[in-house]
Scaffold this active site. Structure first.
Site, mmCIF file in Angstrom:
data_model
loop_
_atom_site.group_PDB
_atom_site.id
_atom_site.type_symbol
_atom_site.label_atom_id
_atom_site.label_comp_id
_atom_site.label_asym_id
_atom_site.label_seq_id
_atom_site.Cartn_x
_atom_site.Cartn_y
_atom_site.Cartn_z
ATOM 1 N N LYS A 22 0.833 -1.206 0.000
ATOM 2 C CA LYS A 22 0.000 0.000 0.000
ATOM 3 C C LYS A 22 0.867 1.256 0.000
ATOM 4 O O LYS A 22 0.631 2.191 -0.779
ATOM 5 C CB LYS A 22 -0.900 0.004 1.240
ATOM 6 C CG LYS A 22 -1.671 1.318 1.457
ATOM 7 C CD LYS A 22 -2.506 1.285 2.707
ATOM 8 C CE LYS A 22 -1.721 1.587 3.960
ATOM 9 N NZ LYS A 22 -1.380 3.042 4.088
ATOM 10 N N ASP A 119 -4.996 7.556 9.650
ATOM 11 C CA ASP A 119 -5.414 7.040 10.944
ATOM 12 C C ASP A 119 -5.170 8.047 12.060
ATOM 13 O O ASP A 119 -4.232 8.847 12.001
ATOM 14 C CB ASP A 119 -4.658 5.747 11.263
ATOM 15 C CG ASP A 119 -4.984 4.647 10.275
ATOM 16 O OD1 ASP A 119 -6.100 4.677 9.724
ATOM 17 O OD2 ASP A 119 -4.137 3.766 10.063
#
Length: 457
Positions: A22, A119
């Site tokens: 990712k 996040d």
């Protein structure tokens, strides 16, 4: 909203293939914007963050063909339709800020990008990005918009190479500076740069594209101006976060899993710590096999750090693994100041974890004397019980999945979209390894619950 139902108590057995990284693929897509040439990527992971980045590139003007089945993606950006990244991408992930570095050399127009997201694990200041890009000749300012702020940037006089010293080896700031430096006149030196495998993968791609880049032994990256670009074919490196995640799940459940495509070179720090607590692994020609070899023992002292240290993204599932190890272990988080929020749920599941504001490590970090809970002591072994869990962020999400796999009862996990951001076909891979895991919509779960309830007489 979709949920996971996990009934633990089963050892994971079998083999899976590691997906593309990712943290590499998303940055490679942004890097492709530097030129108008066609870039073809292989081993592309079908995950949420890649989907978001593809859509973002399309907004800018990219033409994209994505064969998800064969994991091949072609992208070319012949012309920029706009240099404005819409506000709806604000908070989606950390990619928009990298658009500044990629686009400064391709347009004289103002580049407008929303604030970064990702996040909720601590502050993600962009001052290092801004300072570095300003040294290259960019003008950048923050302005309040209707709903949220945005960064406005341009380089009307062009970019010029410079010597840039980062006071912390930030991955994002290093990437942004590299992207801008590729088109900057002359030579750029980035000192105290991040050298993560994903950055090296980015450098390899840029060299194929036409850049002249060298990495020196002292964290110095040297970039010379690129004047000609080429079509590129590039295989995305495998995701070391995913590899470590399945490795820890295999050992914690007393199983054996071969992760095909796992790169030994990228896992050295992780493998050393795994061996210290008695976790088994064997390097194969096609990957790394992880297995439960003996009762795990604690007494581990672990500090997260930038590469080549122990990744901060590895620590959450590693703490779950340490709940199954005999004795006390210490972890000192030095990368983010607010990454222990997930431990409250683990404690409710039965984990013995205590948090500290002190630096419980061999070195003082940036968070010393700042009252941030950034060290912990975990004791084991402890049995974990099932729980209804809401995922707060990507890496905590896998830690919760792993904890649920260790319980013999059924856990329910919500906010599954966090896992989709970084784990390709999580349910399919775990199911193939023997896990009792089901994914379905919350509405379907409610219907099943109502069907199972006894009807009144």
């Amino acid at each position: 909203m979709e949920i996971l139902k996990i009934r633990g108590g089963k050892a994971l057995q079998g083999q899976i293939r590691a997906s593309g990284a990712k943290n590499a693929m998303t940055k490679l897509l942004v890097a492709s914007l530097l030129s108008d040439r066609k870039c073809t990527f292989y081993n592309v992971p079908n995950i949420g963050d890649v989907e978001i980045t593809v859509n973002l590139c399309k907004e800018i003007g990219s033409e994209v063909k994505w064969d998800k089945k064969n994991k091949i993606l072609e992208i070319s950006t012949a012309e920029l339709k706009t240099s404005y990244v819409p506000q709806r991408y604000s908070g989606s992930n950390r990619i928009p800020i990298l658009m500044i570095g990629a686009l400064l050399g391709r347009t004289d127009e103002d580049i407008i990008v929303p604030t970064i997201g990702g996040d909720l694990i601590g502050s993600r200041p962009v001052d290092l990005h801004i300072h570095a890009l300003q040294k290259l000749g960019a003008t950048i300012e923050y302005r309040e918009m209707k709903k949220e702020g945005a960064y406005f940037a341009h380089a009307h006089q062009g970019l010029k190479g410079a010597v840039i010293t980062l006071n912390y080896p930030s991955v994002g700031a290093t990437e942004n500076t590299i992207l801008a430096a590729v088109r900057a006149k002359g030579t750029t030196l980035i000192k105290n740069a991040a050298i993560e495998p994903e950055i090296i993968d980015l450098i390899l791609f840029l060299q194929k594209l036409g850049a002249n880049i060298m990495v020196d032994v002292d964290r110095t990256i040297c970039i010379q101006q690129a004047t000609e670009f080429h079509d590129v074919e590039h295989i995305v490196l495998t995701d070391r976060n995913e590899v470590a995640s399945y490795a820890m799940a295999a050992i914690a459940t007393k199983g054996r899993v071969l992760v095909e495509g796992a790169e030994h070179l990228h896992m050295i720090a992780f493998l050393n710590k795994l061996r210290e607590i008695g976790g088994g692994f064997q390097i194969r020609s096609n990957g790394i096999e992880f297995f439960y070899d003996q009762p795990l023992h604690g007494g581990l002292h672990l500090e997260t750090d930038v590469h080549p240290g122990f990744m901060t993204d590895w620590q959450q599932p590693f703490i779950v693994l340490l709940t199954q190890a005999r004795g006390a272990s210490v972890l000192h988080e030095t990368v983010y100041e607010n990454r222990f929020g997930y431990t409250n749920t683990l404690k409710e599941m039965g984990a013995d974890i205590e948090l500290f504001t002190q630096c419980l490590g061999g070195k003082c970090c940036r968070f010393a004397s700042s009252n941030h809970l950034h060290s912990l002591v975990v004791k084991g072994p402890t049995a974990l019980k099932a729980k209804e869990i809401a995922i707060p962020d990507l890496r905590a999400g896998f830690a919760y999945v792993m904890a649920a796999l260790l319980s013999t009862e059924e856990s329910t996990i919500t906010n599954v979209d966090y896992l989709d951001r970084g784990y390709e076909d999580l349910v399919g891979k775990l199911t193939s390894l023997g896990a009792d895991i089901i994914r379905h919509s919350a509405k379907a779960a409610l219907k099943n619950l109502l069907r199972s309830e006894p009807k009144p007489v």
